[in-house]
Scaffold this motif. Structure first.
Motif, short mmCIF file in Angstrom:
data_model
loop_
_atom_site.label_atom_id
_atom_site.label_comp_id
_atom_site.label_asym_id
_atom_site.label_seq_id
_atom_site.Cartn_x
_atom_site.Cartn_y
_atom_site.Cartn_z
N GLU A 110 9.86 5.48 29.43
CA GLU A 110 10.46 6.74 29.90
C GLU A 110 11.96 6.82 29.66
O GLU A 110 12.54 7.90 29.68
N PHE A 111 12.61 5.68 29.45
CA PHE A 111 14.04 5.70 29.12
C PHE A 111 14.23 6.21 27.69
O PHE A 111 13.46 5.88 26.80
N PRO A 112 15.29 7.00 27.45
CA PRO A 112 15.55 7.50 26.09
C PRO A 112 15.91 6.40 25.10
O PRO A 112 15.77 6.60 23.89
N THR A 113 16.41 5.26 25.58
CA THR A 113 16.80 4.17 24.69
C THR A 113 16.20 2.86 25.20
O THR A 113 15.80 2.76 26.36
N THR A 114 16.17 1.86 24.31
CA THR A 114 15.69 0.53 24.69
C THR A 114 16.87 -0.36 25.05
O THR A 114 18.03 -0.02 24.79
N GLN A 140 22.34 -2.60 24.00
CA GLN A 140 23.20 -3.75 23.68
C GLN A 140 23.93 -3.52 22.36
O GLN A 140 25.11 -3.85 22.22
N LYS A 141 23.23 -2.93 21.41
CA LYS A 141 23.85 -2.62 20.12
C LYS A 141 24.99 -1.62 20.29
O LYS A 141 26.05 -1.73 19.66
N THR A 142 24.78 -0.63 21.16
CA THR A 142 25.83 0.35 21.45
C THR A 142 27.05 -0.33 22.04
O THR A 142 28.19 -0.06 21.64
N LEU A 143 26.83 -1.23 23.00
CA LEU A 143 27.95 -1.96 23.61
C LEU A 143 28.69 -2.80 22.59
O LEU A 143 29.93 -2.84 22.56
N ASP A 144 27.94 -3.49 21.74
CA ASP A 144 28.56 -4.37 20.75
C ASP A 144 29.37 -3.61 19.71
O ASP A 144 30.33 -4.15 19.15
N SER A 145 28.99 -2.36 19.47
CA SER A 145 29.65 -1.59 18.41
C SER A 145 30.85 -0.78 18.91
O SER A 145 31.59 -0.20 18.11
N MET A 146 31.04 -0.72 20.22
CA MET A 146 32.10 0.13 20.76
C MET A 146 33.47 -0.52 20.60
O MET A 146 33.65 -1.70 20.89
N GLN A 147 34.43 0.26 20.13
CA GLN A 147 35.81 -0.19 19.99
C GLN A 147 36.66 0.48 21.07
O GLN A 147 36.87 1.69 21.05
N GLU A 148 37.10 -0.31 22.06
CA GLU A 148 37.92 0.19 23.15
C GLU A 148 37.34 1.47 23.78
O GLU A 148 37.97 2.53 23.77
N LYS A 203 26.19 -0.19 30.51
CA LYS A 203 25.80 -1.47 31.11
C LYS A 203 24.79 -1.25 32.25
O LYS A 203 23.85 -2.02 32.41
N TYR A 204 25.02 -0.20 33.03
CA TYR A 204 24.13 0.08 34.17
C TYR A 204 22.70 0.30 33.69
O TYR A 204 21.75 -0.29 34.22
N ARG A 205 22.52 1.16 32.69
CA ARG A 205 21.16 1.43 32.22
C ARG A 205 20.57 0.20 31.52
O ARG A 205 19.37 -0.06 31.60
N LEU A 206 21.42 -0.58 30.83
CA LEU A 206 20.95 -1.81 30.20
C LEU A 206 20.47 -2.80 31.26
O LEU A 206 19.39 -3.40 31.12
N HIS A 207 21.24 -2.97 32.32
CA HIS A 207 20.86 -3.91 33.36
C HIS A 207 19.55 -3.51 34.04
O HIS A 207 18.75 -4.37 34.42
#
Length: 426
Positions: free
Chosen positions: A374-378, A383-391, A401-405
């Motif tokens: 039911e979540f729009p993302t896995t 995690q990939k989104t977090l790793d790719s974010m620059q500042e 992080k909340y939805r990942l956790h």
């Protein structure tokens, strides 16, 4: 209070605090013993400067005098210690207009803004070391985009209401007709909302005794507010009434190694959504998180606990690890949370029927899988989104992080049920 300890920052990313950070407190009788303040990407933290062997009594590492604090009595009549609000000042009328039952954070925000404006007040100096609006993770400062990234409509709605509450309070009390002495405290709603976020995330509520008066107080306590959160903290707060000092103490029997972070528990027994609402962070190992199961499937509690070597009463579960274990680090807060949240039946005299137990496990796993779908993302995409974010914006990062956790917790329960099936003996 800047975050949590579950993913410690690498020590190479930490820098010693500015000498002025110590100086402004030391000249006013603040003292720290055997610890140092360091600053990293996620803000300040407090770290041990030497090994501390376990002791039978709690050990003092910090003391902060009342004179440095901002405190307000939790209930009417409003009393301030120290009493920095002069008689007749309009900020008291604003504080007095708040709802006594619910608006503790608005009162504390008003007191904080007033302290910033007083040349003789310590907080005008200490404020330089507080996180700016860009550095805060509080969802009060989140954009609509940030809130949508939570993938939690209930929490997003709660935070919109909180943002509106802060804005309406500012609008009511900082209108064009107010005197300059009030106007300059918060010239725009963003400034007031930031002050509320500081009040919410750094408030320490304690019962204090001052002379013969014992009262519950909401307190902003400099230096003590730099300790980060852990579900297994090594420190606690104690009020020393004889000279009106807050003491930060290492737990009795606690071993601390040089370089280890000193921590307290911000909110005991609260789920991640409450941690996000109040502090703007979540944890993948929160032992109090919960999954709401809807079906009739039940597993045998005693068997589940024995498989993972979890001991204690439901409110005090802990992993009964043995020194000679096989290095299994799977059991963490999430699995202990699963022990509390899984639908169970427990009767020590009647063993579970294996076929029924396996069927129940499968049903619970299937419900977990449905929740993940039911979540729009896995979790991998998050995690990939977090790793790719620059500042990234701090609030945007906190939302991801909340939805990942949340997903990692559900996945951990699925894995726990797999292990339970494999290991259980009938």
């Amino acid at each position: 209070m800047d975050g949590q300890l579950d993913h410690p920052v690498q020590h190479s990313a930490l820098e010693p605090a500015d000498p002025d950070f110590y100086k402004i407190g030391y000249v006013r009788s603040m003292r720290a013993y055997g610890v140092e303040f360091k600053e990293g990407p996620n803000g300040f933290g407090v770290y041990a400067t030497k090994d501390v062997e376990p002791r039978r009594r709690a050990r003092l590492i910090m003391e902060i005098p009342l004179e440095l604090m901002l405190t307000i009595r939790h209930k009417l009549p409003w009393m301030f210690f120290p009493d920095i609000v002069p008689i007749g000042h309009p900020i008291f009328d604003i504080i007095n207009s708040t709802n006594p039952e619910t608006d503790w954070d608005l009162r504390l925000a008003c007191l904080l803004l007033y302290a910033f404006d007083r040349d003789d007040n310590f907080w005008q100096l200490y404020g330089d070391f507080l996180p700016s609006a860009d550095e805060c993770t509080s969802l009060l400062l989140a954009t609509e985009e940030d809130l949508s990234e939570l993938q939690d409509p209930t929490l997003a709605s709660t935070m919109r209401n909180q943002q509106q509450r802060a804005f309406e309070f500012w609008q009511k009390n900082w209108h064009n007709g107010v005197p300059l002495k009030i106007k300059r405290l918060a010239r725009d709603p963003e400034r007031f909302t930031w002050a509320v976020s500081i009040a919410q995330s750094r408030c320490i509520s304690m019962q204090v005794r001052i002379g013969a008066l014992v009262q519950d107080a909401d307190m902003l306590i400099p230096y003590a507010d730099m300790l980060n959160h852990s579900f297994q903290p090594n420190c606690f707060f104690h009020w020393r009434f004889k000279d009106r000092m807050l003491e930060v103490m290492i737990n009795a029997g606690q071993r601390v190694k040089k370089g280890e972070e000193m921590t307290i528990n911000y909110l005991n027994g609260q789920m991640n959504n409450m941690l996000m609402q109040r502090y703007g962070f979540s944890s993948p190992v929160n032992p109090w998180d919960v999954i709401q199961f809807s079906g009739d499937a039940r597993i045998h509690l005693n068997s589940f606990l024995s498989v993972f070597n979890i001991s204690g009463l439901p409110e005090e579960y802990y992993h009964n690890s043995q020194p000679a274990n096989d290095g299994d680090s799977f059991v963490d807060g999430a699995v202990i949370a699963a022990a509390r949240t899984l639908p169970t039946w427990s009767d020590g005299d009647v063993p579970p029927i294996p076929s029924m137990e396996k069927k129940a496990v499968k049903e619970l796993q299937e419900e977990c899988q449905k929740m993940l779908v039911e979540f729009p993302t896995t979790s991998k995409q998050d995690q990939k989104t977090l790793d790719s974010m620059q500042e990234p914006r701090r609030t945007f990062e906190a939302a991801i992080k909340y939805r990942l956790h949340r997903k990692l917790f559900i996945e951990k329960v699925i894995k726990a049920l797999d292990i339970y099936q494999d290991r259980i003996l009938f």
